[in-house]
Each structure stands twice: as structure tokens, then as C-alpha cells.
Design a protein around this motif. Structure first.
Motif, PDB file in Angstrom:
ATOM      1  N   PRO A  13       0.810  -1.229   0.000  1.00 44.65           N
ATOM      2  CA  PRO A  13       0.000   0.000   0.000  1.00 44.65           C
ATOM      3  C   PRO A  13       0.838   1.272   0.000  1.00 44.65           C
ATOM      4  CG  PRO A  13      -0.818  -1.574   1.615  1.00 44.65           C
ATOM      5  CD  PRO A  13       0.482  -2.112   1.135  1.00 44.65           C
ATOM      6  N   LYS A  14       2.009   1.220   0.651  1.00 41.33           N
ATOM      7  CA  LYS A  14       2.929   2.359   0.659  1.00 41.33           C
ATOM      8  C   LYS A  14       4.300   1.839   0.258  1.00 41.33           C
ATOM      9  CE  LYS A  14       0.527   4.789   4.400  1.00 41.33           C
ATOM     10  NZ  LYS A  14       0.675   5.401   5.753  1.00 41.33           N
ATOM     11  N   LEU A  15       4.898   2.430  -0.763  1.00 40.29           N
ATOM     12  CA  LEU A  15       6.187   1.927  -1.233  1.00 40.29           C
ATOM     13  C   LEU A  15       7.065   3.069  -1.690  1.00 40.29           C
ATOM     14  CD1 LEU A  15       6.360   1.877  -4.677  1.00 40.29           C
ATOM     15  CD2 LEU A  15       4.442   0.341  -4.251  1.00 40.29           C
ATOM     16  N   PHE A  16       8.376   2.838  -1.627  1.00 41.39           N
ATOM     17  CA  PHE A  16       9.327   3.797  -2.176  1.00 41.39           C
ATOM     18  C   PHE A  16      10.528   3.050  -2.713  1.00 41.39           C
ATOM     19  CE2 PHE A  16      11.117   3.211   2.027  1.00 41.39           C
ATOM     20  CZ  PHE A  16      12.489   3.294   1.832  1.00 41.39           C
ATOM     21  N   ILE A  17      11.239   3.682  -3.622  1.00 40.48           N
ATOM     22  CA  ILE A  17      12.445   3.095  -4.192  1.00 40.48           C
ATOM     23  C   ILE A  17      13.367   4.216  -4.649  1.00 40.48           C
ATOM     24  CG2 ILE A  17      11.361   2.906  -6.471  1.00 40.48           C
ATOM     25  CD1 ILE A  17      13.134   0.453  -6.982  1.00 40.48           C
ATOM     26  N   LEU A  18      14.666   4.054  -4.421  1.00 42.36           N
ATOM     27  CA  LEU A  18      15.652   4.948  -5.029  1.00 42.36           C
ATOM     28  C   LEU A  18      15.919   4.405  -6.423  1.00 42.36           C
ATOM     29  CD1 LEU A  18      18.062   5.678  -2.062  1.00 42.36           C
ATOM     30  CD2 LEU A  18      16.760   7.365  -3.374  1.00 42.36           C
ATOM     31  N   SER A  19      15.425   5.118  -7.420  1.00 45.36           N
ATOM     32  CA  SER A  19      15.353   4.595  -8.783  1.00 45.36           C
ATOM     33  C   SER A  19      16.346   5.288  -9.702  1.00 45.36           C
ATOM     34  CB  SER A  19      13.930   4.807  -9.320  1.00 45.36           C
ATOM     35  OG  SER A  19      13.853   4.505 -10.689  1.00 45.36           O
ATOM     36  N   PRO A  20      17.303   4.543 -10.278  1.00 46.61           N
ATOM     37  CA  PRO A  20      18.182   5.133 -11.298  1.00 46.61           C
ATOM     38  C   PRO A  20      17.363   5.460 -12.550  1.00 46.61           C
ATOM     39  CG  PRO A  20      19.025   3.018 -10.484  1.00 46.61           C
ATOM     40  CD  PRO A  20      17.619   3.137 -10.022  1.00 46.61           C
ATOM     41  N   ASN A  21      17.644   6.588 -13.161  1.00 43.39           N
ATOM     42  CA  ASN A  21      16.915   7.020 -14.350  1.00 43.39           C
ATOM     43  C   ASN A  21      17.873   7.417 -15.462  1.00 43.39           C
ATOM     44  OD1 ASN A  21      13.681   7.807 -13.919  1.00 43.39           O
ATOM     45  ND2 ASN A  21      14.859   7.561 -12.025  1.00 43.39           N
ATOM     46  N   LEU A 193      -7.199  -2.440  -9.738  1.00 46.42           N
ATOM     47  CA  LEU A 193      -6.365  -1.239  -9.676  1.00 46.42           C
ATOM     48  C   LEU A 193      -6.999  -0.270  -8.684  1.00 46.42           C
ATOM     49  CD1 LEU A 193      -3.830   0.076 -10.934  1.00 46.42           C
ATOM     50  CD2 LEU A 193      -5.344   1.219 -12.558  1.00 46.42           C
ATOM     51  N   ARG A 194      -6.236   0.122  -7.688  1.00 47.50           N
ATOM     52  CA  ARG A 194      -6.759   0.963  -6.622  1.00 47.50           C
ATOM     53  C   ARG A 194      -6.346   2.421  -6.821  1.00 47.50           C
ATOM     54  NH1 ARG A 194      -7.464  -1.960  -1.829  1.00 47.50           N
ATOM     55  NH2 ARG A 194      -8.054   0.040  -0.898  1.00 47.50           N
ATOM     56  N   PRO A 195      -7.145   3.345  -6.311  1.00 45.78           N
ATOM     57  CA  PRO A 195      -6.720   4.755  -6.352  1.00 45.78           C
ATOM     58  C   PRO A 195      -5.419   4.934  -5.585  1.00 45.78           C
ATOM     59  CG  PRO A 195      -9.042   4.555  -5.732  1.00 45.78           C
ATOM     60  CD  PRO A 195      -8.468   3.163  -5.700  1.00 45.78           C
ATOM     61  N   SER A 196      -4.548   5.774  -6.093  1.00 48.02           N
ATOM     62  CA  SER A 196      -3.276   6.039  -5.412  1.00 48.02           C
ATOM     63  C   SER A 196      -2.772   7.409  -5.839  1.00 48.02           C
ATOM     64  CB  SER A 196      -2.231   4.961  -5.743  1.00 48.02           C
ATOM     65  OG  SER A 196      -1.850   5.028  -7.114  1.00 48.02           O
ATOM     66  N   ALA A 197      -1.735   7.844  -5.166  1.00 42.05           N
ATOM     67  CA  ALA A 197      -1.051   9.080  -5.533  1.00 42.05           C
ATOM     68  C   ALA A 197       0.418   8.898  -5.204  1.00 42.05           C
ATOM     69  CB  ALA A 197      -1.623  10.285  -4.786  1.00 42.05           C
ATOM     70  N   GLY A 198       1.270   9.591  -5.950  1.00 37.79           N
ATOM     71  CA  GLY A 198       2.699   9.446  -5.702  1.00 37.79           C
ATOM     72  C   GLY A 198       3.486  10.509  -6.416  1.00 37.79           C
ATOM     73  N   ALA A 199       4.804  10.336  -6.392  1.00 41.23           N
ATOM     74  CA  ALA A 199       5.691  11.324  -7.008  1.00 41.23           C
ATOM     75  C   ALA A 199       7.098  10.753  -7.085  1.00 41.23           C
ATOM     76  CB  ALA A 199       5.689  12.628  -6.204  1.00 41.23           C
ATOM     77  N   GLY A 200       7.977  11.521  -7.732  1.00 37.99           N
ATOM     78  CA  GLY A 200       9.396  11.196  -7.767  1.00 37.99           C
ATOM     79  C   GLY A 200      10.196  12.469  -7.503  1.00 37.99           C
ATOM     80  N   ILE A 201      11.112  12.396  -6.546  1.00 41.06           N
ATOM     81  CA  ILE A 201      11.944  13.540  -6.185  1.00 41.06           C
ATOM     82  C   ILE A 201      13.325  13.345  -6.797  1.00 41.06           C
ATOM     83  CG2 ILE A 201      12.917  14.906  -4.301  1.00 41.06           C
ATOM     84  CD1 ILE A 201      10.795  13.711  -2.463  1.00 41.06           C
ATOM     85  N   GLY A 202      13.769  14.301  -7.604  1.00 42.65           N
ATOM     86  CA  GLY A 202      15.098  14.227  -8.186  1.00 42.65           C
ATOM     87  C   GLY A 202      16.166  14.503  -7.129  1.00 42.65           C
ATOM     88  N   ILE A 203      16.961  13.487  -6.811  1.00 41.62           N
ATOM     89  CA  ILE A 203      17.921  13.607  -5.718  1.00 41.62           C
ATOM     90  C   ILE A 203      19.007  14.634  -6.035  1.00 41.62           C
ATOM     91  CG2 ILE A 203      19.635  12.377  -4.342  1.00 41.62           C
ATOM     92  CD1 ILE A 203      16.736  11.700  -3.671  1.00 41.62           C
ATOM     93  N   GLU A 204      19.534  14.606  -7.255  1.00 40.07           N
ATOM     94  CA  GLU A 204      20.614  15.541  -7.598  1.00 40.07           C
ATOM     95  C   GLU A 204      20.156  16.993  -7.506  1.00 40.07           C
ATOM     96  OE1 GLU A 204      21.723  11.616  -9.369  1.00 40.07           O
ATOM     97  OE2 GLU A 204      19.895  12.801  -9.192  1.00 40.07           O
TER      98      GLU A 204
END
Length: 216
Positions: A13-21, A193-204
Motif C-alpha cells: 500500500p505504501k512503497l518507495f524506491i531509489l530509482s536510477p533514471n 487497480l486501486r486509487p493512489s497518488a505518488g511522485a518522484g523527487i530528483g535527488i541531484e
């Protein structure tokens, strides 16, 4: 983002990942100091969350990060010469509507906004990809960018679309091939598929804003 939507619906239900892009950028952006072909994002998704939930979480993270740095890394901040100039931003951050910015500043609203703000601000209601939530009746988008003074958009996110009929209608409108989104469409069609919200923060960019770097 599609992977996050599926994972938050079916597994976490709540997840995060440090994602290389890796991002394809325009050639003229290579020397701006604000754009990078390779970067890292702190990506997260929250099931049944609202835009306000995400905004408050991010504000708490950014404010708390600066407080923590000044408390626990004062020697490093003094060495960089930024200790006294670095202050936790006031919360909540001010929010601007993209349509109002366009009426005030025209199409170049982001540069005009950047020349004026001195603390992080939100910009909402930005036309984007099909998975960002859109109100068909009003034409408004329930999404958000976090703009850092001097650095521009550092976070991008939205409340997500989750209804099968609406998702397919938007994909058809945008000319997207359904076969590229089979997994998403399958669980949406099955009502999983459930309602959700999220984002991605650019670390640099986040680090650059904190230390006042002129180039990523």
C-alpha cells in the motif's frame, strides 16, 4: 509510474524506491547545469492517498531534511559555507495554478516564476500523461510539480487514474497502443487497480538546491 501503480494496488500500500533514471534530453540542455541524462529519483506511491496527502508528506520531508542537516551535519555545512544561509522552508508551501500562471506570465511562466520565488512552491493542474488524474467535466488535472528556487521542477507527481473505462478513453485520445500497457489494463479491467497518488523527487536537484551548487 505504471509499475508503482500496480505494486501499490496489489502488494505494498505504501512503497518507495531509489530509482536510477536515464532520460533523453534536448542537446541544448547539456550545458544548463540543471539537466542530466542520468539521475536518481526517490520514487514513492501511496494507495488511497490524495494530492494533499502527498504535498504534506513532501513538505515534511523537505523541511525535516534541512532541520536534520543543520543539527547533525553542521561541520559539513560550515565547510561548504552555507550553514547560516540554509534555512528550513516555511510550510505549507505556496501553491500556484498553472492556468493562472499562464494568464499572468504567458507560456514562459516557469522561468518567470523561478525569477521571483525564494522558497519551494507547488504548481498544479498541468496537462500530462494519461495516468495523471483528469476531471473530464472541468478539464483540470489533479497533479503537482515542486519547484525549487533557482533549480526548477524537482518533484513531479499526481493522483492516479484507476478506472478502466476512463484509462482506455484517455489512451485512445492520446493515440497510445494498448498492448504496451497490458498489465495495467488487465488489473484495471478486473477492478483490482486501486486509487493512489505518488511522485518522484530528483535527488541531484534536491542536493543542488540544499548546497547551492551552480551545476549538477
Amino acid at each position: 509510474i505504471i509499475h508503482k501503480m500496480i505494486a501499490s494496488s496489489l502488494v505494498h500500500p505504501k512503497l518507495f524506491i531509489l530509482s536510477p533514471n536515464v532520460r533523453i534530453e534536448k542537446g541544448e540542455r547539456s550545458s544548463t547545469g540543471l539537466h542530466s541524462y542520468e539521475f536518481t529519483q526517490l520514487d514513492f506511491e501511496i494507495r488511497d492517498a490524495t494530492t494533499d496527502d502527498v504535498k504534506r508528506l513532501v513538505e515534511e520531508i523537505v523541511h525535516g531534511l534541512v532541520v536534520s542537516l543543520k543539527r547533525n551535519m553542521s561541520d559539513e555545512l560550515h565547510c561548504l559555507g552555507i550553514y547560516h544561509g540554509l534555512a528550513p522552508p516555511d510550510v505549507p508551501f505556496k501553491t500556484y495554478d498553472r492556468e493562472e500562471l499562464e494568464r499572468t506570465y504567458g507560456e514562459n511562466w516557469e522561468n518567470r516564476l523561478l525569477s521571483q520565488v525564494i522558497e519551494p512552491v507547488w504548481v498544479t493542474n498541468i496537462p500530462r500523461e494519461f495516468y495523471d488524474f483528469e476531471d473530464f467535466e472541468t478539464g483540470r488535472w489533479d497533479n503537482y510539480d515542486l519547484i525549487m528556487p533557482g533549480y526548477g521542477e524537482t518533484l513531479s507527481g499526481s493522483r492516479r487514474e484507476w478506472e478502466y473505462a476512463k484509462i482506455t478513453k484517455k489512451m485512445e485520445r492520446d493515440g497510445l497502443a494498448a498492448e504496451n500497457y497490458r498489465a495495467l489494463l488487465k488489473i484495471a479491467r478486473e477492478g483490482k487497480l486501486r486509487p493512489s497518488a505518488g511522485a518522484g523527487i530528483g535527488i541531484e536537484r534536491l542536493v543542488a538546491w540544499i548546497v547551492g551548487a551552480k551545476h549538477l
